[in-house]
Design a protein around this motif. Sequence first.
Motif, mmCIF file in Angstrom:
data_model
loop_
_atom_site.group_PDB
_atom_site.id
_atom_site.type_symbol
_atom_site.label_atom_id
_atom_site.label_comp_id
_atom_site.label_asym_id
_atom_site.label_seq_id
_atom_site.Cartn_x
_atom_site.Cartn_y
_atom_site.Cartn_z
ATOM 1 N N ALA A 1 -13.250 25.923 -66.952
ATOM 2 C CA ALA A 1 -13.263 25.313 -65.623
ATOM 3 C C ALA A 1 -14.495 24.434 -65.441
ATOM 4 N N GLY A 2 -15.646 24.874 -65.946
ATOM 5 C CA GLY A 2 -16.857 24.066 -65.841
ATOM 6 C C GLY A 2 -16.749 22.769 -66.616
ATOM 7 N N LEU A 3 -16.104 22.821 -67.766
ATOM 8 C CA LEU A 3 -15.904 21.606 -68.559
ATOM 9 C C LEU A 3 -14.960 20.646 -67.851
ATOM 10 N N LEU A 4 -13.924 21.193 -67.214
ATOM 11 C CA LEU A 4 -13.006 20.332 -66.464
ATOM 12 C C LEU A 4 -13.723 19.641 -65.310
ATOM 13 N N THR B 1 -3.238 26.089 -65.412
ATOM 14 C CA THR B 1 -2.835 26.609 -64.102
ATOM 15 C C THR B 1 -1.338 26.528 -63.838
ATOM 16 N N GLY B 2 -0.653 25.669 -64.576
ATOM 17 C CA GLY B 2 0.763 25.454 -64.305
ATOM 18 C C GLY B 2 1.021 24.485 -63.174
ATOM 19 N N ARG B 3 -0.049 23.832 -62.676
ATOM 20 C CA ARG B 3 0.075 22.905 -61.547
ATOM 21 C C ARG B 3 -0.618 21.585 -61.865
ATOM 22 N N PRO B 4 -0.052 20.453 -61.460
ATOM 23 C CA PRO B 4 -0.817 19.208 -61.560
ATOM 24 C C PRO B 4 -2.079 19.354 -60.714
ATOM 25 N N PRO B 5 -3.246 19.011 -61.243
ATOM 26 C CA PRO B 5 -4.489 19.319 -60.535
ATOM 27 C C PRO B 5 -4.673 18.564 -59.225
ATOM 28 N N PHE B 6 -3.926 17.489 -59.033
ATOM 29 C CA PHE B 6 -4.034 16.749 -57.776
ATOM 30 C C PHE B 6 -2.751 16.840 -56.960
ATOM 31 N N SER C 1 -7.062 16.433 -66.713
ATOM 32 C CA SER C 1 -5.913 16.692 -65.844
ATOM 33 C C SER C 1 -4.807 17.407 -66.602
ATOM 34 N N THR C 2 -4.594 17.003 -67.846
ATOM 35 C CA THR C 2 -3.552 17.613 -68.678
ATOM 36 C C THR C 2 -3.913 19.047 -69.041
ATOM 37 N N VAL C 3 -5.166 19.266 -69.402
ATOM 38 C CA VAL C 3 -5.612 20.624 -69.733
ATOM 39 C C VAL C 3 -5.566 21.517 -68.492
ATOM 40 N N ALA C 4 -5.937 20.973 -67.328
ATOM 41 C CA ALA C 4 -5.855 21.754 -66.089
ATOM 42 C C ALA C 4 -4.423 22.181 -65.818
ATOM 43 N N TYR C 5 -3.479 21.290 -66.078
ATOM 44 C CA TYR C 5 -2.068 21.652 -65.914
ATOM 45 C C TYR C 5 -1.680 22.774 -66.866
ATOM 46 N N ALA C 6 -2.130 22.700 -68.103
ATOM 47 C CA ALA C 6 -1.831 23.752 -69.076
ATOM 48 C C ALA C 6 -2.420 25.089 -68.637
#
Length: 270
Positions: free
Chosen positions: A234-237, A202-207, A195-200
């Motif tokens: 993205a696949g790893l996330l 995309t700039g958005r909280p993933p949920f 979730s933290t890496v996704a935020y880094a």
Amino acid sequence: MGTHRRLGGYRLLDEIGRGSTAVVYLAMDAGGREVAVKELVPELTGEPEAISRLAREMQAQARVRSAYVARLLDGAISARRPHVVMQYVPGCPLNDLVSAYGPMRGDRLVRFARRLALALGDVHDAGVLHRDVAPGNVIVLGDRPTLIDFGIAHESGAEQITRRGMVVGTPAYLAPELIEGERATTASDVFSWASTVAYAATGRPPFGRGSLHGVCFRILRGQADIDGAPEPLAGLLRAAFRRDPADRPSARWFAGALAAAAEGDGVVAA
């Protein structure tokens, strides 16, 4: 202006963080080294549960040795003003960095994700669960993350008091099993890492944002927004966001996959 008070052998310079239970100061030790001092707020200094929580934090953080985790240096739990002393980490919290400059890109993002996975692997290898991996608890300098704040960390075998409806941690970054009141595990930390890496990325909280109910609903439904995250990251996330904790690879596995990705092997989780 700095506070210029003293606490034990430390000179308090400036307040750099404040929560409901403690205040964190930039301080200087007797040798002139900058450190971070976390002191319980005055109204909790006589509360046994607050002191116990600070002791658990100190015990958990003391076990971890990592280039990407803030080190515990000292502490005085039984002092009149209970406090712990940690390595001062220069840089900017990830949430402030992304808010000011936007998402991370390219090789910098991959290095950041890998190093944060290494930090979490070191925490888990020490027999500790962090339980609050989130953008506010990751300090970034360049592409180098440092994981901080062991305030709700536990040793892996320690008793955990959880129940449905009790949210412990940063809600937007919690694994679904924690929302359902299950025990924290290394897999729930991995979900929070993703979730933290996704935020880094995309700039958005993933949920999403908004009400706690809405965010938790999307977490439970697996509705992660990672649009804009590049492959193979993205696949790893997606692998780290798997609903069943048993299906999520370890932090060490992700660090290895990201190392391969950085070398151009194009690793994507199955």
